[in-house]
Structure formats: C-alpha cells, structure tokens
Design a protein around this motif. Structure first.
Motif, PDB file in Angstrom:
ATOM      1  N   LEU A  83     -30.028  72.297 -17.169  1.00 41.63           N
ATOM      2  CA  LEU A  83     -29.313  71.300 -17.952  1.00 41.63           C
ATOM      3  C   LEU A  83     -28.612  70.359 -16.994  1.00 41.63           C
ATOM      4  O   LEU A  83     -27.677  70.758 -16.292  1.00 41.63           O
ATOM      5  CB  LEU A  83     -28.300  71.969 -18.880  1.00 41.63           C
ATOM      6  N   GLY A  84     -29.066  69.100 -16.923  1.00 37.34           N
ATOM      7  CA  GLY A  84     -28.504  68.165 -15.962  1.00 37.34           C
ATOM      8  C   GLY A  84     -28.072  66.862 -16.594  1.00 37.34           C
ATOM      9  O   GLY A  84     -28.727  66.359 -17.511  1.00 37.34           O
ATOM     10  N   HIS A  85     -26.967  66.314 -16.109  1.00 43.09           N
ATOM     11  CA  HIS A  85     -26.463  65.028 -16.579  1.00 43.09           C
ATOM     12  C   HIS A  85     -26.486  64.022 -15.436  1.00 43.09           C
ATOM     13  O   HIS A  85     -26.057  64.328 -14.316  1.00 43.09           O
ATOM     14  CB  HIS A  85     -25.028  65.172 -17.099  1.00 43.09           C
ATOM     15  N   SER A  86     -27.018  62.829 -15.695  1.00 47.62           N
ATOM     16  CA  SER A  86     -26.986  61.725 -14.748  1.00 47.62           C
ATOM     17  C   SER A  86     -27.693  62.114 -13.453  1.00 47.62           C
ATOM     18  O   SER A  86     -28.879  62.425 -13.460  1.00 47.62           O
ATOM     19  CB  SER A  86     -25.536  61.284 -14.527  1.00 47.62           C
ATOM     20  N   MET A  87     -26.984  62.115 -12.318  1.00 46.39           N
ATOM     21  CA  MET A  87     -27.605  62.552 -11.072  1.00 46.39           C
ATOM     22  C   MET A  87     -28.111  63.985 -11.194  1.00 46.39           C
ATOM     23  O   MET A  87     -29.147  64.357 -10.637  1.00 46.39           O
ATOM     24  CB  MET A  87     -26.619  62.456  -9.909  1.00 46.39           C
ATOM     25  N   GLY A  88     -27.381  64.806 -11.944  1.00 49.00           N
ATOM     26  CA  GLY A  88     -27.799  66.180 -12.170  1.00 49.00           C
ATOM     27  C   GLY A  88     -29.096  66.269 -12.966  1.00 49.00           C
ATOM     28  O   GLY A  88     -29.878  67.210 -12.783  1.00 49.00           O
ATOM     29  N   ALA A  95     -36.207  69.874  -9.437  1.00 52.11           N
ATOM     30  CA  ALA A  95     -36.270  71.316  -9.185  1.00 52.11           C
ATOM     31  C   ALA A  95     -37.083  72.069 -10.226  1.00 52.11           C
ATOM     32  O   ALA A  95     -37.237  73.290 -10.126  1.00 52.11           O
ATOM     33  CB  ALA A  95     -34.855  71.889  -9.133  1.00 52.11           C
ATOM     34  N   ALA A  96     -37.624  71.361 -11.211  1.00 54.71           N
ATOM     35  CA  ALA A  96     -38.238  72.027 -12.364  1.00 54.71           C
ATOM     36  C   ALA A  96     -39.578  72.676 -12.069  1.00 54.71           C
ATOM     37  O   ALA A  96     -40.104  73.407 -12.907  1.00 54.71           O
ATOM     38  CB  ALA A  96     -38.396  71.024 -13.508  1.00 54.71           C
ATOM     39  N   GLY A  97     -40.145  72.447 -10.906  1.00 56.96           N
ATOM     40  CA  GLY A  97     -41.431  73.044 -10.590  1.00 56.96           C
ATOM     41  C   GLY A  97     -41.344  74.484 -10.142  1.00 56.96           C
ATOM     42  O   GLY A  97     -42.378  75.160 -10.009  1.00 56.96           O
ATOM     43  N   ALA A  98     -40.139  74.998  -9.935  1.00 56.76           N
ATOM     44  CA  ALA A  98     -39.977  76.371  -9.450  1.00 56.76           C
ATOM     45  C   ALA A  98     -40.414  77.376 -10.509  1.00 56.76           C
ATOM     46  O   ALA A  98     -40.299  77.132 -11.718  1.00 56.76           O
ATOM     47  CB  ALA A  98     -38.526  76.619  -9.064  1.00 56.76           C
ATOM     48  N   GLY A  99     -40.893  78.524 -10.064  1.00 59.02           N
ATOM     49  CA  GLY A  99     -41.275  79.576 -10.986  1.00 59.02           C
ATOM     50  C   GLY A  99     -40.085  80.065 -11.794  1.00 59.02           C
ATOM     51  O   GLY A  99     -38.961  80.127 -11.296  1.00 59.02           O
ATOM     52  N   GLY A 100     -40.315  80.395 -13.045  1.00 54.84           N
ATOM     53  CA  GLY A 100     -39.252  80.879 -13.911  1.00 54.84           C
ATOM     54  C   GLY A 100     -38.510  79.808 -14.667  1.00 54.84           C
ATOM     55  O   GLY A 100     -37.714  80.125 -15.556  1.00 54.84           O
ATOM     56  N   VAL A 101     -38.722  78.545 -14.336  1.00 62.78           N
ATOM     57  CA  VAL A 101     -38.064  77.461 -15.066  1.00 62.78           C
ATOM     58  C   VAL A 101     -38.805  77.226 -16.376  1.00 62.78           C
ATOM     59  O   VAL A 101     -39.969  76.827 -16.381  1.00 62.78           O
ATOM     60  CB  VAL A 101     -38.016  76.174 -14.223  1.00 62.78           C
ATOM     61  N   GLY A 103     -37.824  75.106 -18.754  1.00 65.56           N
ATOM     62  CA  GLY A 103     -37.756  73.717 -19.177  1.00 65.56           C
ATOM     63  C   GLY A 103     -36.506  73.042 -18.660  1.00 65.56           C
ATOM     64  O   GLY A 103     -35.665  73.658 -17.980  1.00 65.56           O
ATOM     65  N   VAL A 104     -36.383  71.757 -19.000  1.00 65.69           N
ATOM     66  CA  VAL A 104     -35.251  70.938 -18.562  1.00 65.69           C
ATOM     67  C   VAL A 104     -34.704  70.183 -19.758  1.00 65.69           C
ATOM     68  O   VAL A 104     -35.469  69.649 -20.573  1.00 65.69           O
ATOM     69  CB  VAL A 104     -35.673  69.928 -17.478  1.00 65.69           C
ATOM     70  N   GLY A 122     -47.022  71.370 -17.312  1.00 72.65           N
ATOM     71  CA  GLY A 122     -46.784  72.659 -17.943  1.00 72.65           C
ATOM     72  C   GLY A 122     -45.341  72.933 -18.294  1.00 72.65           C
ATOM     73  O   GLY A 122     -45.041  73.951 -18.940  1.00 72.65           O
ATOM     74  N   ARG A 123     -44.417  72.058 -17.904  1.00 64.80           N
ATOM     75  CA  ARG A 123     -43.002  72.246 -18.221  1.00 64.80           C
ATOM     76  C   ARG A 123     -42.664  71.586 -19.554  1.00 64.80           C
ATOM     77  O   ARG A 123     -43.320  70.644 -19.983  1.00 64.80           O
ATOM     78  CB  ARG A 123     -42.116  71.662 -17.120  1.00 64.80           C
ATOM     79  N   ARG A 124     -41.623  72.085 -20.189  1.00 66.74           N
ATOM     80  CA  ARG A 124     -41.091  71.483 -21.413  1.00 66.74           C
ATOM     81  C   ARG A 124     -39.830  70.712 -21.057  1.00 66.74           C
ATOM     82  O   ARG A 124     -38.887  71.271 -20.481  1.00 66.74           O
ATOM     83  CB  ARG A 124     -40.798  72.552 -22.458  1.00 66.74           C
ATOM     84  N   LEU A 125     -39.821  69.432 -21.400  1.00 67.25           N
ATOM     85  CA  LEU A 125     -38.738  68.538 -21.010  1.00 67.25           C
ATOM     86  C   LEU A 125     -38.147  67.857 -22.239  1.00 67.25           C
ATOM     87  O   LEU A 125     -38.881  67.298 -23.057  1.00 67.25           O
ATOM     88  CB  LEU A 125     -39.245  67.457 -20.050  1.00 67.25           C
ATOM     89  N   VAL A 126     -36.827  67.893 -22.356  1.00 64.83           N
ATOM     90  CA  VAL A 126     -36.122  67.171 -23.408  1.00 64.83           C
ATOM     91  C   VAL A 126     -35.184  66.172 -22.740  1.00 64.83           C
ATOM     92  O   VAL A 126     -34.311  66.554 -21.949  1.00 64.83           O
ATOM     93  CB  VAL A 126     -35.319  68.119 -24.316  1.00 64.83           C
ATOM     94  N   PHE A 127     -35.387  64.896 -23.040  1.00 62.81           N
ATOM     95  CA  PHE A 127     -34.532  63.832 -22.531  1.00 62.81           C
ATOM     96  C   PHE A 127     -33.599  63.382 -23.656  1.00 62.81           C
ATOM     97  O   PHE A 127     -34.027  63.265 -24.809  1.00 62.81           O
ATOM     98  CB  PHE A 127     -35.353  62.618 -22.092  1.00 62.81           C
ATOM     99  N   VAL A 128     -32.356  63.083 -23.314  1.00 59.08           N
ATOM    100  CA  VAL A 128     -31.411  62.495 -24.266  1.00 59.08           C
ATOM    101  C   VAL A 128     -30.728  61.328 -23.561  1.00 59.08           C
ATOM    102  O   VAL A 128     -30.198  61.501 -22.458  1.00 59.08           O
ATOM    103  CB  VAL A 128     -30.351  63.500 -24.748  1.00 59.08           C
ATOM    104  N   HIS A 129     -30.759  60.158 -24.179  1.00 62.75           N
ATOM    105  CA  HIS A 129     -30.177  58.978 -23.549  1.00 62.75           C
ATOM    106  C   HIS A 129     -29.586  58.073 -24.626  1.00 62.75           C
ATOM    107  O   HIS A 129     -30.159  57.945 -25.704  1.00 62.75           O
ATOM    108  CB  HIS A 129     -31.250  58.205 -22.770  1.00 62.75           C
TER     109      HIS A 129
END
Length: 223
Positions: A83-88, A95-101, A103-104, A122-129
């Motif tokens: 869970l990241g905000h802005s720069m995060g 960093a989302a390509g690591a094993g065990g992640v 989603g973002v 293969g990752r699940r990504l949710v963007f909110v803006h």
C-alpha cells in the motif's frame, strides 16, 4: 500488508519520527484493522533511509525491495499487499515483482513516464487518484495503469471527481476503498464488482471504461 508513505523528489536527510507523510497513512491502517476483523493481519511500514527518491539512485524503491524481502523472511512468505501513497506508490510498483506480493494499492502514485512495467505481469494493481491532484499527475498514473495492463497485469483504476493529493477531502472514500481493495487482494473478501470487471478486461483492449460508484464522488476507470 506493507505500507509505503510518500516523500519528495529529492532529499538525502532521513525522515523524522514526526514525519507527516507517515502519519497520513495511520487512518488507512486503522480502517484495515477494522476490515480484517478477527483475521490475522500483520501491518508493517517501510522506513526510508532518505526523504527523497533522488533520481537514478531510486532510494525509496531500494528500501521498498529490501523491506519486502525482510517481511517475506519474517512471515515465511505469506501473501503481501503493498500500500503506497505518492512516492510510496511509485516505490510499491517498483517492488511488486518480488515473490509473495499479491498486489499493489497505489494511492495518488507518482508515475513519471518511462517507469518499468514488465515485472508487473501477473500482478493485481488498484490505482486510486483524485482528478484534481496537482502534486502527482492523474494522467500519468492512468498511462502507467494502461501500460501495466498491456504488460499482463490485472488493473483497476479509480478516479475521485473530488479529492486532493493529501487524501483529506473525501477521506472516508479513500479509506473505505483502500480497505476493500486490500481485503480483496488478500482474500479477506470478494473483489468488488467493478474491480473484478476491470481485472477481467483483456490486455489488448484499447477503449477506456468509466463508471460511477453509487453513493460517492468516485469513478472507476480502466484503460
């Protein structure tokens, strides 16, 4: 869940304990604790060595990758949502390509042109803006979301018609949407219908889709 707060484009000093971007994420962790209920949810936070991204150094991304690896070792590799905000948000996506992640969830993420996306397959990504964000570009996060989907990620993007970069306006919408998304990505709850529909779009789709979410100023859009 690994929390990655915001920062600055440049800055070599370490964040302080009273770092405002870090405290900004506290309401989100409380919302997630409520959503998790009796389920075990470990919440960790990245401690950046520097306040800034610092160009090609990409300090926040390196710290995020190290934290993901440390958390995997600590937990034995249980599924993790970043869970990241802005720069995060930018660091979480890096960093989302690591094993065990699993989603973002990227809140008002900083997504400058040229960000890598191949590792997001293969990752699940949710963007909110927020549409009116003047700190990070909604248009650039929309472009990255589209490129990530074309690279093989499952992507959903929500856009608040009202709201701001600090996530103070429409705060309850930011919190509830984040809790729902993280819970769904971790398997605590089913995917919201609009998120599932977005994840199901083929990578080759080129037309956008924008739907209002009932009872809020939120719109969900997919490229």
């Amino acid at each position: 869940m690994l929390v990655l707060h915001g920062g600055a484009e440049h800055g070599m000093r370490p964040p302080t304990l009273l770092n405002a971007p870090s405290w900004r994420m506290r309401p989100f962790t409380r919302a997630l604790d409520r959503a998790a209920g009796t389920r075990a949810l470990l919440v960790a936070e990245v401690r950046y060595r520097h306040r800034g991204w610092n160009g090609e150094r990409a300090d926040a991304a390196k710290d995020a990758e190290a934290a993901v690896a440390e958390l995997a070792e600590l937990t034995g590799g249980v599924p993790t949502v970043l869970l990241g905000h802005s720069m995060g948000g930018r660091a979480a996506l890096r960093a989302a390509g690591a094993g065990g992640v699993a989603g973002v969830v990227a809140l008002a993420p900083w997504c400058p042109p040229g960000e890598p996306v191949a590792h997001l397959a293969g990752r699940r990504l949710v963007f909110v803006h927020a549409a009116a964000d003047r700190i990070t570009s909604p248009r650039e996060s929309l472009a990255l979301a589209g490129r990530a989907r074309a690279a093989g990620a499952q992507v959903c993007r929500y856009e608040l018609a009202r709201g701001d970069h600090a996530m103070v306006r429409e705060a309850s919408v930011w919190h509830s949407l984040t809790a729902d998304s993280v819970g769904a990505l971790l398997g605590f709850a089913p995917l919201p219908a609009e998120t599932a529909a977005a994840f199901g779009l083929p990578a080759t789709a080129t037309e956008g889709l924008s739907l209002p979410v009932r009872g809020t100023a939120l719109r969900a859009s997919w490229t």
